[in-house]
Motif scaffolding. Structure first.
Motif, mmCIF file in Angstrom:
data_model
loop_
_atom_site.group_PDB
_atom_site.id
_atom_site.type_symbol
_atom_site.label_atom_id
_atom_site.label_comp_id
_atom_site.label_asym_id
_atom_site.label_seq_id
_atom_site.Cartn_x
_atom_site.Cartn_y
_atom_site.Cartn_z
ATOM 1 N N GLU A 167 0.830 -1.205 0.000
ATOM 2 C CA GLU A 167 0.000 0.000 0.000
ATOM 3 C C GLU A 167 0.865 1.255 0.000
ATOM 4 O O GLU A 167 1.720 1.418 0.885
ATOM 5 N N TYR A 168 0.600 2.147 -0.968
ATOM 6 C CA TYR A 168 1.376 3.376 -1.118
ATOM 7 C C TYR A 168 0.455 4.555 -1.409
ATOM 8 O O TYR A 168 -0.622 4.383 -2.003
ATOM 9 N N ILE A 169 0.886 5.724 -0.973
ATOM 10 C CA ILE A 169 0.216 6.966 -1.374
ATOM 11 C C ILE A 169 0.891 7.463 -2.643
ATOM 12 O O ILE A 169 2.121 7.591 -2.688
ATOM 13 N N VAL A 170 0.102 7.727 -3.688
ATOM 14 C CA VAL A 170 0.660 8.261 -4.928
ATOM 15 C C VAL A 170 -0.036 9.579 -5.255
ATOM 16 O O VAL A 170 -1.175 9.821 -4.841
ATOM 17 N N ARG A 220 -2.623 3.454 -3.793
ATOM 18 C CA ARG A 220 -2.410 2.416 -4.796
ATOM 19 C C ARG A 220 -1.888 1.169 -4.088
ATOM 20 O O ARG A 220 -0.927 1.237 -3.325
ATOM 21 N N ASN A 221 -2.528 0.039 -4.346
ATOM 22 C CA ASN A 221 -2.040 -1.232 -3.830
ATOM 23 C C ASN A 221 -1.387 -1.981 -4.979
ATOM 24 O O ASN A 221 -2.049 -2.349 -5.947
ATOM 25 N N ILE A 269 -6.767 -3.869 -7.548
ATOM 26 C CA ILE A 269 -7.917 -3.027 -7.253
ATOM 27 C C ILE A 269 -7.613 -1.631 -7.753
ATOM 28 O O ILE A 269 -6.457 -1.254 -7.936
ATOM 29 N N GLY A 270 -8.659 -0.848 -7.979
ATOM 30 C CA GLY A 270 -8.463 0.489 -8.512
ATOM 31 C C GLY A 270 -7.863 1.434 -7.488
ATOM 32 O O GLY A 270 -7.748 1.133 -6.295
#
Length: 810
Positions: free
Chosen positions: A500-503, A517-518, A523-524
């Motif tokens: 799991e990341y913040i983009v 964004r995973n 998944i979207g």
């Protein structure tokens, strides 16, 4: 012909007066609409991505704000009435979004007249502290995130003169706050004070003190007296319920930090004697360790006045420096010491050694590692794993070392050894995560760590996430952005193990927004923000990153915008904006860090406004200055500068977009220095705009920008690179703009004033605009709008409506 004569008349009229009594002007409506577009809020997101605090502010300050009382002392600018930095950026509203969906909600209990600053998460991120500045002083407030409620904690008697006055206790229930002494004496009004004697400075034979041309320094005994009064504070412990108690008596407090377990506090105070040569952070200091209840533990470090460092950008003082807490241990101090005497000219196998010492800081001192170049910082992992980083400016090199902090007999392994300007081969930055102490440490999964990289290449910017095995140093690519019509940045990891990341995603006409964004689950994207484009009038502007070559074959780039009224086949005027950058190798200098998918954002100093006025704009044009091997970049500064400019104009001209006789060049700070040099040493341009520059390098004799040789070591470099010395060759119209209160090293307002006088005395077409109260960057609405009006008028008169000249001449 009549039109040309009319514009020539306007041009002569524009320049004919020695001074003009103008009030503040506003630019053309097309520019004004963009300049006054509302700002999207800035965000403060917690480490789990659950809660977001949105902070709102105006585009500008007002000239009234800049006209408030200001004292400039020891490198600081202070409002002695409110006791906070006089140039502080304030926010005027807060909203909160709790959870990863839903809309932001208002915060209850906020003050009516909001001038909010110094935002600080509590260690558990359940609260956020901030200050509110009244006309009489500064208050402490705390925001309860879960309940969206703000509460005033203190009266308006905080001392924020030395920076952020708030430090959270590790339990997140209390704060350590710098407060004004209850019995502070009156300041001296230096304008009214009668001198008691001269100000005398001395230099001892053989002791060199080659310092940059700092501004806002102390000048006399009255300044010393006022600085000490303004720096002095009492430290109070404030509980979030508003109760308080004195923690430490009056002193000049500079830095405070808690140990990871919260049981100790490292406090640095400023001592006398002060200096008239260097800013406050080089005054003598003492670092003391206390227990969290305020009890004295020991004096850890005493640093003398730092006026006489060896020559060179990599010079350092002897003794302990860069003291910090080891993030993965309860209370262990870490620091570096030089092994080369602090002198970069000394040849040694290792420059620095790094040590640590556990609480209570009286026992064994352990050596952790030695670094080949100057130590920078450590990223802690666990008992067996840590990463240290060094760098050396002269070679543009950096290393990353893997070492075992529990066993200094174990061999240190070099993970990366590279040129930090080589962005194409940048392996990325190591991912961190919060530990049980609420401190950031390396995100580790057994022997694996994670890297987030920008992913620059010839094809553009495509960020990536790698897994690296710290035993074999082999990497495995977990994610590589494939977006072609948008630009993605990977901001932070929420949970690296789970992917799991913040983009942040944007395009040239989509305002940047944040998503989860995973990379493991198909998944979207989960949206976290929904900011809209506030610059609709230019959202469809044609934009591309163009690539071209300098005469010597060096690859260059620039971001090209076509005017909003672009007509195919029509030759338009052009504005080129740039900033020179020094490199030690051509490979790095020729790399592309631009993207046509970057959002088109016309900030106050941008040239992009002029696409609405019929101009082609070449923004961020590459201006590399390269010196390979023993050659320094500045040895051929002028030749390379002109070659960069000619290559850019040739490239856009070949595309058929411009009238090359109607090209303007502009820049801010070192870009202004570039502009003046281009007008002095070439005939490529119709006009120039130079903001807040330095033009006489003999006024900065102990180095400037990336030049570390002093004037007496390289007098020909200082002479040849100074536009002031070549004022007699400058015949191209030049608009000089400068803030009257510029505090940047080297760019004294005097630089523009003296350069203007030289040009005017030699009959050059030049206009000087001094912006009252403004510093190196401009912030007042009146100043910025007037600056845009000046630039627009200058371009209209001297570029777009320039009298026709024979083909191929300027």
């Amino acid at each position: 012909m009549k039109t040309s004569l009319f514009h020539l008349f306007l041009f002569v009229t524009f320049l004919s007066f020695g001074q003009e009594n103008l009030t503040y002007q506003k630019p053309h409506q097309n520019i004004l609409e963009l300049a006054e577009a509302p700002l999207a809020p800035s965000i403060r997101m917690d480490s789990k991505g659950n809660n977001i605090v949105f902070l709102y502010r105006s585009n500008f300050k007002s000239i009234e704000e800049l006209s408030e009382t200001e004292m400039r002392l020891g490198g600081l600018r202070i409002n002695p009435v409110t006791n906070i930095g006089s140039r502080t950026t304030y926010y005027n509203d807060i909203t909160i979004r709790i959870g990863q969906d839903g809309n932001p909600q208002n915060v209850n209990g906020l003050p009516d007249n909001k001038r909010l600053a110094n935002f600080s998460w509590s260690p558990n991120q359940e609260y956020m502290a901030f200050t509110n500045t009244l006309t009489s002083g500064v208050e402490l407030w705390v925001l309860d995130i879960k309940n969206a409620k703000a509460t005033k904690i203190s009266q308006a008697n905080i001392n924020a003169n030395m920076g952020n006055p708030i430090t959270w206790f590790k339990d997140s229930k209390s704060l350590l706050v710098s407060m004004l002494p209850s019995n502070r004496k009156a300041l001296i009004d230096t304008k009214e004070a009668v001198p008691t004697g001269p100000t005398i400075s001395i230099s001892e034979a053989g002791v060199e003190a080659q310092n940059r041309t700092y501004q806002d320094l102390l000048k006399n005994k009255n300044d010393e007296y006022n600085f000490e009064l303004l720096a002095q504070a009492e430290l109070y412990k404030f509980n979030i319920d508003g109760t308080s108690s004195l923690w430490k008596k009056i002193d000049m407090y500079r830095d405070l930090s808690f140990s990871p377990d919260g049981n100790y506090v490292m406090v640095t105070t400023i001592n006398r004697p002060f200096s008239y040569l260097v800013p406050y952070y080089r005054f003598p200091s003492t670092t003391t360790i206390y227990k969290a209840n305020g009890d004295f533990v020991n004096t850890f470090l005493v640093v003398p006045l730092i006026e006489d460092l060896p020559k060179g950008f990599m010079a350092e003082r002897t003794g302990k420096r860069d003291i910090s807490w080891r993030n993965d241990k309860p209370a262990t101090l870490v620091w570096a010491e030089v092994l080369d005497g602090g002198d970069p000219e000394n040849e040694v196998p290792f420059r620095d050694e790094v040590f640590m010492q556990e609480a209570p800081f009286t026992g064994k001192v352990t050596s952790l590692l030695k670094t080949k170049d100057r130590f920078r910082y450590i990223q802690w992992g666990n008992d067996d794993t840590a990463l240290a980083h060094d760098y050396w400016w002269n070679t543009r090199n950096t290393r990353t070392y893997l070492f075992n902090p529990s066993d200094n007999n174990q061999e240190t392994k070099i993970v990366f050894d590279r040129n930090y300007q080589d962005v194409y081969n940048n392996p990325g930055s190591f991912v961190s995560t919060k530990n049980d102490f609420d401190e950031y440490v390396l995100a580790l999964d057994n022997n694996n760590a994670y890297l987030i990289g920008d992913g620059y290449s010839e094809a553009g910017k495509f960020p990536f996430i790698d897994e690296i095995n710290l035993e074999t140093l082999e990497t495995n690519r977990l994610y590589h952005s494939k977006l072609t019509d948008q630009l993605e940045d990977i901001s932070m990891a929420l949970n690296a193990k789970q992917g799991e990341y913040i983009v942040r995603i944007e395009s040239k006409n989509e305002y940047p927004n944040y998503y989860i964004r995973n990379i493991k689950k198909k998944i979207g994207l989960i949206p976290l923000t929904e900011f809209e484009n506030p610059f609709m009038s230019i959202q469809n502007v044609q934009k591309e990153v163009i690539k071209y070559k300098r005469a010597d074959g060096l690859e260059l780039t620039g971001t090209l915008y076509l005017p909003t009224d672009y007509e195919a086949g029509k030759k338009h005027p052009m504005v080129m904006w740039a900033y020179p950058e020094e490199f030690k190798d051509k490979n790095s200098a020729g790399q592309n860090t631009k993207s046509s998918n970057e959002f088109t954002y016309p900030w106050y100093g941008s040239p992009i406004y002029w696409v609405t006025r019929g101009y082609v704009v070449l923004d961020d044009a590459s201006f590399p200055i390269v010196g390979e091997g023993d050659e320094e970049p500045n040895d051929s500064f002028i030749i390379q500068l002109v070659a960069n400019a000619k290559a850019a104009i040739d490239a856009v001209d070949e595309l058929g977009y411009i009238d090359r006789n109607k090209v303007a060049v502009g820049g801010h700070s070192y870009g202004a220095f570039m502009t003046a040099n281009l007008l002095s040493h070439s005939n490529l341009f119709a006009a120039g705009i130079a903001r807040s520059g330095a033009y006489n390098r003999t006024l900065t004799p102990f180095g400037f920008q990336s030049e570390e040789r002093n004037y007496w070591e390289a007098p020909e470099i200082y002479y040849n690179m100074s536009p002031f010395m070549h004022a007699d060759t400058m015949k191209t119209p030049l608009l000089l703009i400068h803030g009257e209160a510029d505090n940047n090293s080297g760019t004294y307002p005097l630089q523009s004033e003296r350069y203007f006088n030289a040009l005017k005395g030699l009959g050059a077409p030049v206009r000087l605009v001094m912006l009252p109260k403004e510093s190196h960057g401009y912030v007042a609405e009146e100043s910025i709008l007037h600056m845009l009006w000046e630039q627009d008028t200058w371009l209209e008169n001297n570029v777009k409506n320039r009298p026709e000249t024979p083909e191929g001449t300027n």
